[in-house]
Design a protein around this motif. Structure first.
Motif, PDB file in Angstrom:
ATOM      1  N   TYR A 304       3.098   2.189   0.172  1.00 24.32           N
ATOM      2  CA  TYR A 304       2.130   0.932  -0.214  1.00 24.32           C
ATOM      3  C   TYR A 304       1.242   1.356  -0.921  1.00 24.32           C
ATOM      4  CZ  TYR A 304       3.645  -0.459   4.224  1.00 24.32           C
ATOM      5  OH  TYR A 304       4.144  -0.241   5.524  1.00 24.32           O
ATOM      6  N   LYS A 336       4.951  -6.554   8.385  1.00 23.10           N
ATOM      7  CA  LYS A 336       4.376  -6.833   7.144  1.00 23.10           C
ATOM      8  C   LYS A 336       5.196  -7.489   6.084  1.00 23.10           C
ATOM      9  CE  LYS A 336       4.058  -4.184   3.567  1.00 23.10           C
ATOM     10  NZ  LYS A 336       4.081  -4.787   2.648  1.00 23.10           N
ATOM     11  N   ASP A 343      -0.525  -6.374   2.425  1.00 29.08           N
ATOM     12  CA  ASP A 343      -0.514  -7.024   4.633  1.00 29.08           C
ATOM     13  C   ASP A 343      -0.762  -8.627   3.639  1.00 29.08           C
ATOM     14  OD1 ASP A 343      -2.588  -6.396   3.732  1.00 29.08           O
ATOM     15  OD2 ASP A 343      -3.733  -6.274   5.981  1.00 29.08           O
ATOM     16  N   VAL A 356      -4.515  -2.184   4.358  1.00 27.92           N
ATOM     17  CA  VAL A 356      -3.981  -2.748   5.073  1.00 27.92           C
ATOM     18  C   VAL A 356      -4.777  -3.291   6.608  1.00 27.92           C
ATOM     19  CG1 VAL A 356      -1.181  -2.996   6.101  1.00 27.92           C
ATOM     20  CG2 VAL A 356      -1.653  -1.948   4.226  1.00 27.92           C
ATOM     21  N   THR A 374       1.063  -6.338  11.004  1.00 31.39           N
ATOM     22  CA  THR A 374      -0.126  -6.556   9.776  1.00 31.39           C
ATOM     23  C   THR A 374       0.499  -8.089   9.961  1.00 31.39           C
ATOM     24  OG1 THR A 374       0.911  -6.067   8.216  1.00 31.39           O
ATOM     25  CG2 THR A 374       0.628  -4.572   9.171  1.00 31.39           C
ATOM     26  N   GLY A 375      -1.482  -8.575   9.104  1.00 31.50           N
ATOM     27  CA  GLY A 375      -1.105  -9.796   8.226  1.00 31.50           C
ATOM     28  C   GLY A 375      -1.142 -10.653   9.019  1.00 31.50           C
TER      29      GLY A 375
END
Length: 404
Positions: A304, A336, A343, A356, A374-375
């Motif tokens: 990333y 993700k 994220d 992240v 994530t997120g």
């Protein structure tokens, strides 16, 4: 119950093949003792179910049955995992899937054979079709082309680190598909304006393609960029993408397959064949040994381009529990957004120095990987503000419109 399952720790969700945000979090078991135990529950979309991942990673019927039996469905009152095998369910599950495990052969409009088999989403699962379909194609052809969805940070990383590791093969070349529209979007152009020429935005957004190319170089695989041509692309825009790729030492081929069929992909095919003859130095983004957090950090930093991973207190607790249960050496499947290397889907281009945040970790023991959420990624999508249904209609003759 006989197995000592804690009703509050049933982790297996129901599945339905339709977007329905109302079913993400539900309460069921109402209506008295005969209707079960009231508890919080939820649905996920079929492609997010571990069964889909298991089907796509199984190497045969016996392996499918074994993987199904390993799936963790609940935990006991003393936090011991309960599997589908403990419930004596894997035989019946394998019976339901005995035909589904067979790859489906279809053909393109030009008669080229293709396998369509399996569909785990790459933003919430590992994003690759089945190992069986890929291996069957490899035995039947000189060159096998397969897709991993959602860019190099999701699809390619999971294909290489999860599917290739499980199957014991790796690609001889990688094709990164780019569009002028997507690069302009990463340069700050609103979706509604992507059809308009914008060289400045393209120059700013092309750093996103650069980041994905850099990813593939880290895996040690030869790479070519396929520019998927749209009617609205200008020659100046296409020339800029080609020039930038050449600056980076990567060849680019214009793909006009959508408009011209196979003829529109000849240059790309020739470059892929050439790359397959080049020597490669394939390696994974991380080794399986090490802590869950270490492996997540390597993905964040190497793939990333971020600074580090941050585990919430809940995720830290889950990581310790999974490692204590012996799952610490499993590969990681990061759920993700596909719209950003981060994220946060609003951070476009090629951000750096970001973190992240992993909010939840769960084991997919049958698939053989740990899912890191994530997120705002959810395993049950909802319909958009303007759903496709609003455009679909049928006239008095039965002719349907609005599907495409």
């Amino acid at each position: 119950n006989v197995l000592g399952i804690d009703p509050r720790k049933i982790v297996w969700k129901r599945a339905v093949d339709m977007n329905d945000r109302q079913l993400r979090h539900i309460i069921d078991g109402l209506g008295g003792k005969a209707s079960g135990v009231p508890r919080e529950d939820g649905f996920e979309i079929t492609v997010a179910s571990e069964v889909m991942a298991v089907l796509c990673l199984a190497t045969g019927l016996a392996d499918l049955k074994e993987r199904l039996g390993k799936m963790v469905v609940a935990y006991t009152y003393d936090d011991k995992p309960v599997t589908a095998h403990d419930l004596k369910a894997e035989g019946a599950m394998a019976a339901l899937l005995k035909d589904a495990i067979k790859p489906n052969m279809v053909q393109t409009l030009e008669g080229t054979p293709a396998f369509i088999h399996g569909g785990p989403f790459a933003n919430i699962a590992h994003g690759c079709n089945s190992i069986l379909a890929t291996e069957t194609a490899m035995r039947l052809s000189d060159y096998t082309v397969t897709e991993a969805g959602f860019a190099a940070d999701l699809g390619a990383e999971k294909f290489l680190d999860i599917k290739c590791r499980a199957a014991g093969f790796h690609p001889d070349a990688v094709v990164i598909v780019a569009t002028v529209r997507a690069l302009k979007y990463n340069g700050g152009v609103a979706k509604a304006d992507l059809n308009q020429p914008n060289m400045d935005a393209l120059k700013h957004g092309i750093c996103n393609l650069d980041a994905h190319l850099d990813n593939m170089k880290k895996f040690g695989v030869p790479v070519v960029v396929a520019v998927n041509a749209f009617p609205t692309d200008t020659k100046a825009e296409l020339d800029l993408v080609e020039a930038k790729c050449k600056e980076l030492g990567v060849n680019v081929a214009l793909s006009e397959v959508w408009a011209k069929g196979g003829e529109g992909g000849l240059k790309l095919a020739e470059e892929v064949v050439r790359l397959c003859e080049e020597p490669g130095d394939f390696h994974y983004a991380y080794e399986l040994e090490g802590s869950i957090e270490d492996k997540l950090n390597q993905i964040v930093q190497k793939v990333y381009g971020g600074k580090r991973v941050v585990l919430t207190a809940n995720a830290q607790k889950q990581a310790k529990q999974l490692e204590a249960l012996g799952f610490g050496n499993c590969p990681i499947c990061v759920a993700k957004t596909q719209y950003s290397l981060t994220d946060d889907q609003t951070k476009l281009g090629a951000p750096t120095d970001f973190e992240v945040t992993v909010r939840n970790l769960k084991i997919s023991a049958g698939a053989g990987f740990i899912v890191a959420l994530t997120g705002e990624i959810m395993t049950m999508p909802g319909l958009p503000k303007v759903p496709a249904a609003e455009r679909i209609d049928v006239d008095e003759t039965g002719k349907i419109t609005g599907l495409f």
